[in-house]
Design a protein around this motif. Sequence first.
Motif, mmCIF file in Angstrom:
data_model
loop_
_atom_site.group_PDB
_atom_site.id
_atom_site.type_symbol
_atom_site.label_atom_id
_atom_site.label_comp_id
_atom_site.label_asym_id
_atom_site.label_seq_id
_atom_site.Cartn_x
_atom_site.Cartn_y
_atom_site.Cartn_z
ATOM 1 N N GLY A 117 0.803 -1.216 0.000
ATOM 2 C CA GLY A 117 0.000 0.000 0.000
ATOM 3 C C GLY A 117 0.833 1.260 0.000
ATOM 4 O O GLY A 117 0.328 2.354 -0.265
ATOM 5 N N ARG A 118 2.131 1.102 0.263
ATOM 6 C CA ARG A 118 2.976 2.290 0.308
ATOM 7 C C ARG A 118 3.334 2.811 -1.086
ATOM 8 O O ARG A 118 3.910 3.885 -1.205
ATOM 9 C CB ARG A 118 4.238 2.012 1.135
ATOM 10 N N ASN A 119 2.999 2.052 -2.123
ATOM 11 C CA ASN A 119 3.179 2.588 -3.477
ATOM 12 C C ASN A 119 2.242 3.771 -3.716
ATOM 13 O O ASN A 119 2.400 4.519 -4.680
ATOM 14 C CB ASN A 119 2.945 1.499 -4.526
ATOM 15 N N TYR A 120 1.264 3.952 -2.810
ATOM 16 C CA TYR A 120 0.386 5.131 -2.863
ATOM 17 C C TYR A 120 1.214 6.409 -2.940
ATOM 18 O O TYR A 120 0.894 7.330 -3.718
ATOM 19 C CB TYR A 120 -0.505 5.149 -1.612
ATOM 20 N N TYR A 121 2.291 6.488 -2.146
ATOM 21 C CA TYR A 121 3.071 7.721 -2.052
ATOM 22 C C TYR A 121 3.854 7.987 -3.332
ATOM 23 O O TYR A 121 4.026 9.140 -3.733
ATOM 24 C CB TYR A 121 3.983 7.671 -0.823
ATOM 25 N N THR A 122 4.307 6.910 -3.978
ATOM 26 C CA THR A 122 4.960 7.062 -5.282
ATOM 27 C C THR A 122 3.962 7.586 -6.302
ATOM 28 O O THR A 122 4.237 8.550 -7.035
ATOM 29 C CB THR A 122 5.524 5.715 -5.761
ATOM 30 N N GLU A 123 2.804 6.959 -6.361
ATOM 31 C CA GLU A 123 1.784 7.337 -7.348
ATOM 32 C C GLU A 123 1.261 8.741 -7.084
ATOM 33 O O GLU A 123 1.014 9.506 -8.023
ATOM 34 C CB GLU A 123 0.638 6.322 -7.321
ATOM 35 N N PHE A 124 1.112 9.090 -5.812
ATOM 36 C CA PHE A 124 0.632 10.431 -5.477
ATOM 37 C C PHE A 124 1.619 11.478 -5.998
ATOM 38 O O PHE A 124 1.219 12.466 -6.639
ATOM 39 C CB PHE A 124 0.452 10.566 -3.957
ATOM 40 N N ALA A 125 2.921 11.247 -5.725
ATOM 41 C CA ALA A 125 3.942 12.201 -6.185
ATOM 42 C C ALA A 125 3.937 12.295 -7.709
ATOM 43 O O ALA A 125 4.039 13.401 -8.276
ATOM 44 C CB ALA A 125 5.313 11.774 -5.681
ATOM 45 N N GLU A 126 3.825 11.160 -8.379
ATOM 46 C CA GLU A 126 3.819 11.152 -9.853
ATOM 47 C C GLU A 126 2.633 11.926 -10.418
ATOM 48 O O GLU A 126 2.735 12.564 -11.474
ATOM 49 C CB GLU A 126 3.777 9.717 -10.365
ATOM 50 N N LYS A 127 1.504 11.871 -9.725
ATOM 51 C CA LYS A 127 0.271 12.455 -10.242
ATOM 52 C C LYS A 127 0.070 13.917 -9.833
ATOM 53 O O LYS A 127 -0.868 14.565 -10.294
ATOM 54 C CB LYS A 127 -0.934 11.626 -9.778
ATOM 55 N N THR A 128 0.941 14.451 -8.967
ATOM 56 C CA THR A 128 0.790 15.865 -8.610
ATOM 57 C C THR A 128 0.996 16.727 -9.848
ATOM 58 O O THR A 128 1.877 16.460 -10.663
ATOM 59 C CB THR A 128 1.796 16.285 -7.518
ATOM 60 N N PRO A 129 0.191 17.774 -10.015
ATOM 61 C CA PRO A 129 0.333 18.649 -11.200
ATOM 62 C C PRO A 129 1.716 19.283 -11.280
ATOM 63 O O PRO A 129 2.393 19.476 -10.262
ATOM 64 C CB PRO A 129 -0.753 19.709 -10.973
ATOM 65 N N LYS A 130 2.114 19.640 -12.490
ATOM 66 C CA LYS A 130 3.461 20.179 -12.718
ATOM 67 C C LYS A 130 3.627 21.593 -12.164
ATOM 68 O O LYS A 130 4.747 22.102 -12.099
ATOM 69 C CB LYS A 130 3.787 20.149 -14.219
ATOM 70 N N ASP A 131 2.520 22.236 -11.760
ATOM 71 C CA ASP A 131 2.639 23.566 -11.164
ATOM 72 C C ASP A 131 2.551 23.505 -9.636
ATOM 73 O O ASP A 131 2.096 24.447 -8.984
ATOM 74 C CB ASP A 131 1.568 24.516 -11.722
ATOM 75 N N THR A 132 2.985 22.371 -9.079
ATOM 76 C CA THR A 132 3.009 22.213 -7.618
ATOM 77 C C THR A 132 4.409 21.816 -7.164
ATOM 78 O O THR A 132 5.199 21.278 -7.948
ATOM 79 C CB THR A 132 2.007 21.136 -7.153
#
Length: 547
Positions: A409-424
């Motif tokens: 379930g900790r892959n959540y943090y990888t996916e969250f970071a990948e999906k953050t918009p490029k203006d963040t």
Amino acid sequence: MDNAMFCYQCEQTLGGKGCVKSGVCGKTSTVANLQDVLIHELKGIGFYGQKNLEKGLKIRSEISKFVVDSMFATLTNVNFDPSRFVEYIKKAEEIKEELRNAVGEIENVPAEANYKAPETMKEMIEELETVGIMSNEKLDMDIRSLRELLIYGFKGMAAYAHHAYILGKFDEGVNNFFYKGLGATIDNSLTVEDLFNLNMELGKTDLRCMELLDAAVTERFGNPEPTEVLITKKKGPFIIVSGHDFKDLKELLEQTEDKGINIYTHCEMLPGNAYPELKKYKHLVGNYGGAWQKQQEEFDGIPGCILMTTNCVQKPRNSYKDRLFTTSIVGMPDCPHIEEIDGKKDFTPIIEKALELGGWQQDEPEKRIPIGFAHNTILSHANEIISAVKEGKIKHFFLIGGCDGARPGRNYYTEFAEKTPKDTIILTLACGKFRFNKLELGTIAGFPRVLDCGQCSDSYSAIKVAIALAEAFDCGVNDLPLSLILSWYEQKAVGILLALLSLGIKDIRLGPTLPAFITPNILQVLVEKFGLKPISTPEQDLEAILG
């Protein structure tokens, strides 16, 4: 010795309920039960220590340091050596007797304060029904939950107080709160509200402790600087330094200079590559590996040595047991231990072993990642950041940090970071960053999109940055375009969460699971008062945050 146990202090506890035969972390039931006896002794020390303070009596600094160090030794993945805990317990008995004699006759002493530990290890480990977490079956569940929350917060704060002590810094207010809080865990007159307030007080005290440690580290090693750190192998003999202790790293660097040995940091030691007084050593070549839970795989059969300076050690495989050295608070049976004698450590054994093993035979293609964005660096660029926000170039900040771990379930943090918009922008700290700190997420307004603030103790950096931004925008921290997405594994994360809550910071998302020691009633209070919520999916959480 095979005995029953009960432990639910970390995130990976068995079934999300509690370890009852051996710890998922690797500790035996023997070690778990000895830790319970030690904590019980420390509660008694807390009671008598507080009575001394109420009478205006001063407590020796050596006693406070013992409380800090022995408490830290019970934190997850620190000390697996039962003989060391027997020594702690016997010393605790002596200290409790000293404090009891100093304060004289007093009334209404809890029976727990006068508990006397057995003399032998065999008898000590049979004390589960007397001193274990569940020993009082009649105790109200919510009271137990808040007492354990307090104990685990103290374990986390003890880690930071220990590191500050090593660098010559301590705070009497921090030390004295250990006595007050530990004594409170055996005070049956305290209500749920009383214990909740004590947990908030611990959060404020932990923030002071992290501030103290930040000052100690930066005074000794300078402020971290933006640095591109090597994360690939170099040819030659090597020593990998893991844990959290920069003082040990500095001493090792001094003793290995001009000896042809490369020094690598590992896991939470990664930020060491950004401190001026450490990075000036040319043989501090970079960082090896990822987060703590991968060490058995990453250290398997390596032709070099590992120095484990504080927590995050795992039971080593036979392929590297002879080359894993412990020091300070760390204990691992059958692994060589380097003691401090008269304020100095002689690293000759690990140096000789590293030279004997020979190291890697060739260089890897070079790769580097950016680190060194603690509060001094970020706030020195505050005007550029504020301008970028006002101009719409930076739309949101995410603090994605905390402990990494092995639970699915900790892959959540990888996916969250990948999906953050490029203006963040992503602020990160602690070993949770290894889930995404090697991703190519680009830059924004002249900054890397991932700003590595440092170790878990550098949560103070992130808090200081948030408060400074709130002041600049003339608003509260909760009104900033800032979201906290935290991962937890052990008790330092508990202390940090209490620090954040004590500041009134709301809407924190926590995962990958919620603590087993928090009852539904206490969780509901945290939800209603602070908006604390579990993580869901990256997509759902980003939608909820950004709309």
